[in-house]
Design a protein around this motif. Structure first.
Motif, short mmCIF file in Angstrom:
data_model
loop_
_atom_site.label_atom_id
_atom_site.label_comp_id
_atom_site.label_asym_id
_atom_site.label_seq_id
_atom_site.Cartn_x
_atom_site.Cartn_y
_atom_site.Cartn_z
N GLU A 242 5.27 50.38 34.99
CA GLU A 242 5.15 51.46 34.02
C GLU A 242 6.32 51.46 33.03
N GLU A 243 7.49 51.07 33.49
CA GLU A 243 8.63 50.94 32.58
C GLU A 243 8.37 49.81 31.58
N GLU A 244 7.80 48.72 32.06
CA GLU A 244 7.46 47.59 31.18
C GLU A 244 6.43 48.03 30.15
N ARG A 245 5.46 48.82 30.57
CA ARG A 245 4.45 49.32 29.65
C ARG A 245 5.08 50.20 28.56
N LEU A 246 6.00 51.03 28.98
CA LEU A 246 6.71 51.90 28.03
C LEU A 246 7.50 51.07 27.03
N ARG A 247 8.19 50.05 27.50
CA ARG A 247 8.97 49.18 26.60
C ARG A 247 8.06 48.48 25.58
N MET A 248 6.92 48.02 26.04
CA MET A 248 5.98 47.33 25.14
C MET A 248 5.47 48.28 24.06
N ARG A 249 5.11 49.50 24.48
CA ARG A 249 4.61 50.46 23.52
C ARG A 249 5.67 50.83 22.49
N GLU A 250 6.89 51.07 22.96
CA GLU A 250 7.99 51.40 22.04
C GLU A 250 8.22 50.28 21.04
N HIS A 251 8.18 49.04 21.53
CA HIS A 251 8.41 47.90 20.64
C HIS A 251 7.36 47.83 19.54
N VAL A 252 6.09 47.97 19.93
CA VAL A 252 5.02 47.89 18.93
C VAL A 252 5.12 49.05 17.94
N MET A 253 5.41 50.23 18.43
CA MET A 253 5.56 51.38 17.54
C MET A 253 6.69 51.15 16.54
N ASN A 254 7.80 50.62 17.01
CA ASN A 254 8.93 50.36 16.11
C ASN A 254 8.58 49.33 15.05
N GLU A 255 7.73 48.37 15.40
CA GLU A 255 7.37 47.30 14.48
C GLU A 255 6.26 47.71 13.51
N VAL A 256 5.33 48.54 13.97
CA VAL A 256 4.12 48.80 13.20
C VAL A 256 4.10 50.18 12.55
N ASP A 257 4.61 51.18 13.24
CA ASP A 257 4.53 52.57 12.76
C ASP A 257 5.52 52.79 11.63
N ALA A 258 5.09 52.57 10.42
CA ALA A 258 6.00 52.59 9.27
C ALA A 258 6.58 53.96 8.99
N ASN A 259 5.78 55.02 9.11
CA ASN A 259 6.29 56.36 8.78
C ASN A 259 6.81 57.12 10.00
N LYS A 260 6.84 56.44 11.15
CA LYS A 260 7.44 57.00 12.38
C LYS A 260 6.80 58.33 12.80
N ASP A 261 5.48 58.40 12.68
CA ASP A 261 4.79 59.62 13.10
C ASP A 261 4.14 59.46 14.47
N ARG A 262 4.45 58.34 15.13
CA ARG A 262 3.93 58.04 16.47
C ARG A 262 2.42 57.84 16.46
N LEU A 263 1.90 57.42 15.33
CA LEU A 263 0.50 57.07 15.16
C LEU A 263 0.43 55.79 14.34
N VAL A 264 -0.49 54.92 14.68
CA VAL A 264 -0.69 53.69 13.91
C VAL A 264 -2.00 53.81 13.15
N THR A 265 -1.91 53.83 11.84
CA THR A 265 -3.11 53.88 11.01
C THR A 265 -3.68 52.47 10.84
N LEU A 266 -4.89 52.39 10.35
CA LEU A 266 -5.51 51.08 10.09
C LEU A 266 -4.68 50.30 9.08
N ASP A 267 -4.20 50.98 8.05
CA ASP A 267 -3.40 50.31 7.02
C ASP A 267 -2.10 49.74 7.61
N GLU A 268 -1.44 50.53 8.44
CA GLU A 268 -0.20 50.06 9.08
C GLU A 268 -0.50 48.87 9.99
#
Length: 420
Positions: free
Chosen positions: A291-317
């Motif tokens: 579960e810690e590994e899962r959390l790390r993976m999610r945080e990494h993708v959010m940091n890379e993809v979530d441009a406006n840092k709203d904790r949501l990934v839009t289709l455009d992002e």
């Protein structure tokens, strides 16, 4: 609805369902190629637990606010900054009387719950003379000065408290995981101390063998990379890897069709990667670490993809991220077993803390034992006094009885004493 998604997805997506017509664009997918297709009813999706101590109160307030058409309409058009700033809280003054009455009742129930928690804590500490009203100040998700009415201030405080608390939620989870790992190592070393040399060597050999067995796993794809997503596309979705299309992939994994990939939907994408490393049937694999590994993976993708840092990934992002070099040629992903989770100095400091806590607990246990012994002594003393008192009472009653009965002759006849 969009406002609910924005508000609570900013807070790790407390609820993710639409109330407005934000329908997904139809996609041309041959559903016969998808393994075990199951329609998703967004209305049946249970909102995840935020982990907040006022989680239930937060959900109930949102459910009630959704029933007011005016408030829902205002929040449909809101952006994150408007919600975070508290400006929309003023709209609460315009909701219907019926909704306000429900909100008032929810707040009274929450205040009563908090008071009960305070009382239970104080009772356990045997503390008296404390101002319960003052203690309510420590809870910053409601206005304690008016415990009977839900006002715009309450909504503002609830949003800001949830935002602040949930922003620190991941950090807290990481800290707790680190403590968990240090405790595991501490207990392992303490156990080794109890063994003789031969048994200790056997245990150390077994530990090393399990460690190597755990590390011997297939390559883990970089989270969010093309290789990782194509693997999900092929093995989970049952589609031809040669037909991989980022837009279609997004639509497939936007489970509730709200136009976003939230944190739970993202974490679901990493299951295949995690299964390469962790198996609940294997003794050497720790599911807490998974579960810690899962959390790390999610945080990494959010940091890379979530441009406006709203904790949501839009289709455009999402589509923009697939155009980056890192998507096609990512760096290798280091799993937890390839990292040093703590240093010897940190472990020693943690062990010192444990030792201090154990000493304090032992001291309290000794004090409680002394109190128990003193109470037992007082109890025994009271019992002895009670017995002595009872015996005295019996003697007095017998003596009184003897004085009241006139003496009798040999045949039982009364023997009158002659007058002097």
């Amino acid at each position: 609805m969009r406002w609910r998604t924005i508000l609570l997805q900013y807070c790790f997506l407390l609820v993710s369902c639409l109330l407005t017509a934000l329908e997904a664009v139809p996609i041309d997918i041959d559903k016969t190629k998808v393994k075990n297709p199951q329609p998703v009813d967004s209305a049946k999706i249970e909102p995840p637990d935020t982990g907040l101590y006022y989680d239930e109160y937060l959900k109930q307030v949102i459910d009630v606010l959704e029933t007011d058409n005016h408030f829902r309409e205002k929040l449909q058009k809101a952006d994150i900054e408007e919600i975070k700033s508290g400006r929309l809280s003023k709209e609460l003054d315009l909701v219907s009387h019926h909704v306000r009455t429900k909100l008032d009742e929810l707040k009274r129930q929450e205040v009563a719950r908090l008071r009960m928690l305070i009382k239970a804590k104080l009772d356990s500490l045997q503390d008296t003379g404390i101002d319960h009203h003052a203690l309510l100040k420590q809870f910053d998700h409601l206005n304690h000065l008016n415990p009977d009415k839900f006002e715009s201030t309450d909504l503002d405080m609830l949003i800001k408290a949830a935002t602040s608390d949930l922003e620190h939620y991941d950090k807290t989870r990481h800290e707790e995981f680190k403590k968990y790992e240090m405790m595991k190592e501490h207990e392992r070393r303490e156990y080794l101390k109890t063994l003789n040399e031969e048994k200790r060597k056997e245990e150390e050999s077994k530990f090393e063998e399990m460690r190597k067995k755990h590390e011997n796993h297939p390559k883990v794809n970089h989270p969010g990379s093309k290789d990782q997503l194509k693997e999900v596309w092929e093995e989970t979705d049952g589609l031809d890897p040669n037909d991989f299309d980022p837009k279609t992939f997004f639509k497939l994994h936007d489970v509730n069709n709200d136009g976003f990939l939230d944190e739970q939907e993202l974490e679901a994408l990493f299951t295949k990667e995690l299964e390469k490393v962790y198996d609940p049937k294997n003794e050497e694999d720790d599911m807490v670490e998974m579960e810690e590994e899962r959390l790390r993976m999610r945080e990494h993708v959010m940091n890379e993809v979530d441009a406006n840092k709203d904790r949501l990934v839009t289709l455009d992002e999402f589509l923009k991220a697939t155009e980056k070099k890192e998507f096609l040629e990512p760096d290798s992903w280091e799993t937890l077993d390839q990292q040093q989770l703590f240093t010897e100095e940190e472990l020693k400091e943690y062990e010192n803390l444990i030792s201090l806590q154990e000493s304090e607990l032992k001291k309290k246990a000794d004090e409680l034992q002394k109190q128990k012994e003193e109470l037992q002594r007082q109890h025994d003393q009271l019992e002895a006094q009670k017995l002595e008192y009872h015996q005295v009472v019996q003697q007095m009653e017998q003596k009184k009885l003897q004085q009241e009965i006139p003496p009798s002759g040999p045949g039982g006849e009364l023997k009158l004493q002659p007058r002097m």
